[in-house]
Design an enzyme around this catalytic site. Structure first.
Site, PDB file in Angstrom:
ATOM      1  N   THR A 239       0.820  -1.151  -0.042  1.00 37.55           N
ATOM      2  CA  THR A 239      -0.044  -0.021   0.034  1.00 37.55           C
ATOM      3  C   THR A 239       0.853   1.149   0.148  1.00 37.55           C
ATOM      4  O   THR A 239       1.961   1.157   0.563  1.00 37.55           O
ATOM      5  CB  THR A 239      -0.797   0.125   1.404  1.00 37.55           C
ATOM      6  OG1 THR A 239      -1.811  -1.134   1.202  1.00 37.55           O
ATOM      7  CG2 THR A 239      -1.632   1.303   1.462  1.00 37.55           C
ATOM      8  N   THR A 290      -0.712   1.526   6.610  1.00 35.12           N
ATOM      9  CA  THR A 290      -0.631   0.541   5.826  1.00 35.12           C
ATOM     10  C   THR A 290      -0.493  -0.597   6.980  1.00 35.12           C
ATOM     11  O   THR A 290       0.037  -0.543   7.848  1.00 35.12           O
ATOM     12  CB  THR A 290       0.565   0.484   4.926  1.00 35.12           C
ATOM     13  OG1 THR A 290       0.713  -0.843   4.584  1.00 35.12           O
ATOM     14  CG2 THR A 290       1.881   0.772   5.942  1.00 35.12           C
ATOM     15  N   GLY A 291      -1.234  -1.958   6.675  1.00 34.00           N
ATOM     16  CA  GLY A 291      -1.213  -2.817   7.418  1.00 34.00           C
ATOM     17  C   GLY A 291      -2.620  -3.612   7.234  1.00 34.00           C
ATOM     18  O   GLY A 291      -3.194  -3.449   6.292  1.00 34.00           O
ATOM     19  N   GLY A 293      -5.785  -3.977   7.187  1.00 32.17           N
ATOM     20  CA  GLY A 293      -6.849  -3.074   7.399  1.00 32.17           C
ATOM     21  C   GLY A 293      -7.918  -3.073   8.615  1.00 32.17           C
ATOM     22  O   GLY A 293      -8.267  -2.227   9.079  1.00 32.17           O
TER      23      GLY A 293
HETATM   24  N1  ASP Z   1      -4.362  -1.560   4.679  1.00 37.03           N
HETATM   25  C1  ASP Z   1      -4.507  -2.256   3.609  1.00 37.03           C
HETATM   26  C2  ASP Z   1      -5.924  -2.935   3.506  1.00 37.03           C
HETATM   27  O1  ASP Z   1      -6.177  -3.451   4.620  1.00 37.03           O
HETATM   28  C3  ASP Z   1      -3.499  -3.145   3.044  1.00 37.03           C
HETATM   29  C4  ASP Z   1      -2.103  -2.908   3.340  1.00 37.03           C
HETATM   30  O2  ASP Z   1      -1.716  -1.760   3.789  1.00 37.03           O
HETATM   31  O3  ASP Z   1      -1.211  -3.896   3.095  1.00 37.03           O
HETATM   32  O4  ASP Z   1      -6.415  -2.960   2.626  1.00 37.03           O
END
Ligand code: ASP
Length: 371
Positions: A239, A290-291, A293
């Site tokens: 992301t 990011t992470g 979600g």
């Molecule tokens: N946060 C994003 C989601 O959950 C994915 C990511 O940041 O890796 O869609």
């Protein structure tokens, strides 16, 4: 008499620590940085958090990531130096990352369970608290630009799917064939997860699409709602996001993503949720996350960091760390970048690594990947 003495004592006890702080220069320094004669610019970007261990990327691949991150951070910063707004800087940098297949946003978006790319993005203006968000897009080349159009050219905050794309067409925002988002690497990631799901539950009828346009027949198939959408062992996430402080002291934040590999049922993550994946308020800070979600939505990560700063006066790094610790307690992983109105930066993540870059106090780009 006794009463007024105790009042005086209370006032002293309250004021003493503040005076000490002021004497040490914290308040004075901070104010000075943001005076109109001495505007401070600030710019930070991320390219996703995840299992990015030292040595797991080939030197060539690592060089590619570093180059693209540097290009994006410099482009955003140059916009700020040229007098453009923090919103402009955020959009410019995110578009560069969206156009690169390296990141899970725009061109490099991951695949859903049924072999599609479904993109989400959002942007927020810290001065006005105006915000724009889009979700479930299949044809918009640069979702961040559509998010900005939602914020600036519509009375709404969030638009999804076909409606959002109709609005994109009206606004003459570039639409592409869904095939544009195909990348072999992301496709292989999906196939690996589907294979693993199959072998983990032999009875489940997991669809395994052959190509992007060959939609599997999922109508009569039962889907496991808890199917694997995140595998912390092997997949890396990308992301992208940016936070900026411009010459007028205005903050902005933006985030763009393809979401999580193998997502189903129209799943939407934290990225287009204002207050979770993206938040900006001149009274506190700008945040892009990011992470995983689901956890970032539940904790309200962006708003939480801002709240800790605004009402509990925590410094930005501490506010970010405190919030990320909460994400971790619940079982989530990921990271954030944040910047406050004085140009102080907070970067926090509880994953193995996070692609990130910022401009240091001497105006030089710093690119980092690992812990
Ligand atoms: N946060 C994003 C989601 O959950 C994915 C990511 O940041 O890796 O869609």
């Amino acid at each position: 008499m006794k009463k007024s003495l105790s009042c005086l004592l209370a006032v002293f006890l309250f004021a003493a620590p503040l005076l000490t702080l002021a004497q040490k220069g914290s308040f004075a320094e901070i104010k000075q940085l943001q005076s109109p004669q001495n505007p401070r610019l600030g710019f930070v970007i991320h390219g996703g958090a995840g299992v990015i261990k030292r040595g797991s990327l080939s030197p060539e691949r690592e060089a590619e990531y570093r180059k693209k991150l540097e290009e994006a951070v410099l482009a955003g910063y140059k916009a700020l130096q040229d007098g453009k707004t923090s919103l402009d800087a955020v959009e410019i940098a995110i578009r560069i990352l969206e156009d690169s297949p390296l990141f899970n946003a725009g061109k490099g978006a991951v695949f859903t369970n049924d072999g599609k790319n479904e993109l989400d993005a959002s942007i927020m203006n810290g001065k006005t608290l105006a915000a724009g968000a889009v979700a479930g897009l299949h044809r918009v080349k640069n979702p961040i630009t559509l998010a900005r159009a939602v914020m600036e050219k519509s009375p709404h905050v969030m638009m999804i799917s076909d409606g959002a794309e109709k609005f994109a067409a009206e606004q003459r925002i570039e639409l592409v064939d869904p095939k544009y988002f195909f990348t072999q690497e992301r496709w292989d990631d999906l196939q690996r997860i589907l294979e693993r799901e199959k072998s983990n539950s032999p009875k489940s009828q997991v669809p395994s699409p052959k190509s992007e346009n060959e939609k599997p027949n999922t109508k009569n198939q039962k889907q496991n709602p808890k199917s694997e959408i995140r595998n912390p062992k092997s997949e890396k996430y990308g992301t992208v996001g940016a936070v900026a402080l411009d010459k007028d002291g205005n903050l902005a934040a933006g985030t763009s993503t393809g979401g999580m590999t193998n997502k189903r049922f129209g799943r939407v993550g934290d990225v287009p949720i204002i207050g979770a994946g993206t938040f900006a308020d001149n009274d506190s800070c700008a945040v892009s996350a990011t992470g995983w979600g689901e956890f970032f939505i539940r904790v309200g990560v962006g708003r939480s960091i801002a709240t800790l700063m605004e009402y509990r006066a925590l410094p930005i790094q501490q506010a970010a760390d405190t919030t990320l610790a909460k994400v971790k307690t619940l079982g989530g992983d990921g990271g954030v970048i944040a910047i406050d109105k004085f140009g102080n930066i907070g970067i926090s993540f509880n994953s193995e690594g996070m692609y990130r870059a910022y401009i240091d106090s001497s105006g030089k780009p710093v690119v980092e990947i690992y812990k």
